[in-house]
Design a protein around this motif. Sequence first.
Motif, PDB file in Angstrom:
ATOM      1  N   GLU A 210       0.848  -1.198   0.000  1.00  0.00           N
ATOM      2  CA  GLU A 210       0.000   0.000   0.000  1.00  0.00           C
ATOM      3  C   GLU A 210       0.868   1.226   0.000  1.00  0.00           C
ATOM      4  OE1 GLU A 210      -3.285   0.245   2.826  1.00  0.00           O
ATOM      5  OE2 GLU A 210      -3.147  -1.937   3.049  1.00  0.00           O
ATOM      6  N   VAL A 211       0.316   2.330  -0.463  1.00  0.00           N
ATOM      7  CA  VAL A 211       1.095   3.554  -0.558  1.00  0.00           C
ATOM      8  C   VAL A 211       0.230   4.770  -0.204  1.00  0.00           C
ATOM      9  CG1 VAL A 211       0.645   3.666  -3.043  1.00  0.00           C
ATOM     10  CG2 VAL A 211       2.595   4.902  -2.126  1.00  0.00           C
ATOM     11  N   ALA A 212       0.889   5.772   0.389  1.00  0.00           N
ATOM     12  CA  ALA A 212       0.229   7.055   0.631  1.00  0.00           C
ATOM     13  C   ALA A 212       1.093   8.135   0.001  1.00  0.00           C
ATOM     14  CB  ALA A 212       0.079   7.306   2.134  1.00  0.00           C
ATOM     15  N   VAL A 213       0.456   9.132  -0.579  1.00  0.00           N
ATOM     16  CA  VAL A 213       1.179  10.235  -1.198  1.00  0.00           C
ATOM     17  C   VAL A 213       1.080  11.440  -0.267  1.00  0.00           C
ATOM     18  CG1 VAL A 213       1.396  11.705  -3.236  1.00  0.00           C
ATOM     19  CG2 VAL A 213       0.540   9.361  -3.481  1.00  0.00           C
ATOM     20  N   ILE A 214       2.250  12.004   0.086  1.00  0.00           N
ATOM     21  CA  ILE A 214       2.267  13.163   0.989  1.00  0.00           C
ATOM     22  C   ILE A 214       2.716  14.401   0.212  1.00  0.00           C
ATOM     23  CG2 ILE A 214       4.623  12.697   1.835  1.00  0.00           C
ATOM     24  CD1 ILE A 214       3.656  13.678   4.617  1.00  0.00           C
ATOM     25  N   SER A 215       2.005  15.501   0.451  1.00  0.00           N
ATOM     26  CA  SER A 215       2.345  16.753  -0.220  1.00  0.00           C
ATOM     27  C   SER A 215       2.040  17.901   0.728  1.00  0.00           C
ATOM     28  CB  SER A 215       1.510  16.871  -1.508  1.00  0.00           C
ATOM     29  OG  SER A 215       1.727  18.126  -2.101  1.00  0.00           O
ATOM     30  N   ASN A 216       2.993  18.786   0.954  1.00  0.00           N
ATOM     31  CA  ASN A 216       2.803  19.899   1.883  1.00  0.00           C
ATOM     32  C   ASN A 216       2.241  19.470   3.230  1.00  0.00           C
ATOM     33  OD1 ASN A 216       3.715  22.147   0.370  1.00  0.00           O
ATOM     34  ND2 ASN A 216       1.861  22.024  -0.884  1.00  0.00           N
ATOM     35  N   GLY A 217       2.733  18.346   3.735  1.00  0.00           N
ATOM     36  CA  GLY A 217       2.323  17.911   5.063  1.00  0.00           C
ATOM     37  C   GLY A 217       0.986  17.198   5.125  1.00  0.00           C
ATOM     38  N   GLU A 218       0.344  16.998   3.972  1.00  0.00           N
ATOM     39  CA  GLU A 218      -0.951  16.315   3.975  1.00  0.00           C
ATOM     40  C   GLU A 218      -0.910  15.053   3.143  1.00  0.00           C
ATOM     41  OE1 GLU A 218      -4.681  18.944   4.104  1.00  0.00           O
ATOM     42  OE2 GLU A 218      -3.242  20.147   2.971  1.00  0.00           O
ATOM     43  N   LEU A 219      -1.621  14.012   3.605  1.00  0.00           N
ATOM     44  CA  LEU A 219      -1.760  12.809   2.782  1.00  0.00           C
ATOM     45  C   LEU A 219      -2.869  13.086   1.771  1.00  0.00           C
ATOM     46  CD1 LEU A 219      -1.436   9.771   5.205  1.00  0.00           C
ATOM     47  CD2 LEU A 219       0.317  11.000   3.933  1.00  0.00           C
ATOM     48  N   ILE A 220      -2.480  13.118   0.496  1.00  0.00           N
ATOM     49  CA  ILE A 220      -3.477  13.493  -0.512  1.00  0.00           C
ATOM     50  C   ILE A 220      -4.074  12.278  -1.222  1.00  0.00           C
ATOM     51  CG2 ILE A 220      -2.611  15.839  -0.872  1.00  0.00           C
ATOM     52  CD1 ILE A 220      -1.111  14.798  -3.326  1.00  0.00           C
ATOM     53  N   GLU A 221      -3.429  11.114  -1.083  1.00  0.00           N
ATOM     54  CA  GLU A 221      -3.983   9.892  -1.674  1.00  0.00           C
ATOM     55  C   GLU A 221      -3.490   8.718  -0.857  1.00  0.00           C
ATOM     56  OE1 GLU A 221      -4.601   8.898  -6.060  1.00  0.00           O
ATOM     57  OE2 GLU A 221      -2.976  10.374  -6.083  1.00  0.00           O
ATOM     58  N   GLN A 222      -4.281   7.662  -0.795  1.00  0.00           N
ATOM     59  CA  GLN A 222      -3.895   6.458  -0.063  1.00  0.00           C
ATOM     60  C   GLN A 222      -4.576   5.258  -0.694  1.00  0.00           C
ATOM     61  OE1 GLN A 222      -3.664   5.537   4.600  1.00  0.00           O
ATOM     62  NE2 GLN A 222      -4.170   7.642   4.222  1.00  0.00           N
ATOM     63  N   GLY A 223      -3.849   4.185  -0.894  1.00  0.00           N
ATOM     64  CA  GLY A 223      -4.488   3.000  -1.460  1.00  0.00           C
ATOM     65  C   GLY A 223      -3.480   1.929  -1.811  1.00  0.00           C
ATOM     66  N   THR A 224      -3.947   0.899  -2.525  1.00  0.00           N
ATOM     67  CA  THR A 224      -3.026  -0.138  -2.989  1.00  0.00           C
ATOM     68  C   THR A 224      -2.233   0.417  -4.165  1.00  0.00           C
ATOM     69  OG1 THR A 224      -4.574  -1.025  -4.597  1.00  0.00           O
ATOM     70  CG2 THR A 224      -4.686  -1.947  -2.368  1.00  0.00           C
ATOM     71  N   ILE A 225      -1.125  -0.256  -4.502  1.00  0.00           N
ATOM     72  CA  ILE A 225      -0.321   0.172  -5.638  1.00  0.00           C
ATOM     73  C   ILE A 225      -1.197   0.250  -6.904  1.00  0.00           C
ATOM     74  CG2 ILE A 225       1.585  -0.550  -7.160  1.00  0.00           C
ATOM     75  CD1 ILE A 225       2.526   0.540  -4.550  1.00  0.00           C
ATOM     76  N   GLY A 226      -2.070  -0.757  -7.074  1.00  0.00           N
ATOM     77  CA  GLY A 226      -2.958  -0.799  -8.235  1.00  0.00           C
ATOM     78  C   GLY A 226      -3.851   0.430  -8.303  1.00  0.00           C
ATOM     79  N   GLU A 227      -4.377   0.830  -7.146  1.00  0.00           N
ATOM     80  CA  GLU A 227      -5.290   1.987  -7.122  1.00  0.00           C
ATOM     81  C   GLU A 227      -4.555   3.293  -7.413  1.00  0.00           C
ATOM     82  OE1 GLU A 227      -8.248   0.008  -3.766  1.00  0.00           O
ATOM     83  OE2 GLU A 227      -6.790   1.534  -3.164  1.00  0.00           O
ATOM     84  N   ILE A 228      -3.370   3.443  -6.796  1.00  0.00           N
ATOM     85  CA  ILE A 228      -2.668   4.730  -6.924  1.00  0.00           C
ATOM     86  C   ILE A 228      -2.019   4.885  -8.301  1.00  0.00           C
ATOM     87  CG2 ILE A 228      -0.786   6.155  -5.968  1.00  0.00           C
ATOM     88  CD1 ILE A 228      -3.117   5.961  -4.068  1.00  0.00           C
TER      89      ILE A 228
END
Length: 232
Positions: A210-228
């Motif tokens: 699973e992965v989460a994308v962080i930008s400017n201190g906020e998690l802007i996306e979260q999901g499985t590799i397939g989803e992201i």
Amino acid sequence: MIELKNITKKFYKTGREITALKNVSLHVPQGKIFGVIGTSGAGKSTLIRCINLLEKPTSGDVIIGKKSLLQLSNAELAKERRQIGMIFQHFNLLSSRTVFGNVAFPLELAGFSKDEIKTRVKELLELVGLEEKVNDYPASLSGGQKQRVAIARTLANNPKVLLCDEATSALDPGTTRSILNLLKDINKRLNITILLITHQMEVVKAICDEVAVISNGELIEQGTIGEIFANP
Ligand code: ADP
Ligand code: ADP
């Protein structure tokens, strides 16, 4: 296994307030490999430092296993932190100690006998494939070999969780792949939950569940590799 609940971290510098993390919540399930990806300055280091409590969050809670780390006494906290292993971009090995001495270090601190330490260090070096370097100094090792020593050293404490702070960022692509394969192997064989932070897309694609994308201190996306990384 790791749960962050509404973590906010503010720094105050010369009268200015910097919000490094804004209301970050994430859940890393037991036994999974979870990646947090973001550019420089996004808040990745602060996030990982809040999980091992090198930084105290301004607000929010960090839960490892079933324990809320923010409610523990200092003694309990020290005990819990031994369950959290960490590896770094620049390896942080002790240059005055051999490979043996580096891996033995946490075991010496924990009070194991000389014989126990010998046996355990041998086991750990076999696990990371570095038995033949046992008497070498870090300066004579390649980057990949140094990271293998660092991994063996942190596994000496039998951590439940391994935090990886840009652990492959100083390595070439081939070495990066071999270290990522080792991390995957450790995750499967020892059932250790892994949280890694990186700015490298290839890293999360290679090993993360699973992965989460962080930008400017906020998690802007979260999901499985397939989803992201799904192609539209
Ligand atoms: P990343 O690891 O993604 O590069 P960091 O977590 O290091 O990001 O930094 C996030 C933001 O917080 C940046 O603006 C950085 O300058 C700031 N920051 C991090 N640590 C401190 C600190 N100790 N004091 C003040 N500002 C900090
Ligand atoms: P790392 O990514 O290994 O933490 P850095 O150079 O980003 O390396 O940070 C080194 C130290 O300085 C860390 O303890 C971090 O929290 C702190 N730091 C990072 N950014 C700032 C900043 N803008 N102001 C003050 N301290 C900072």
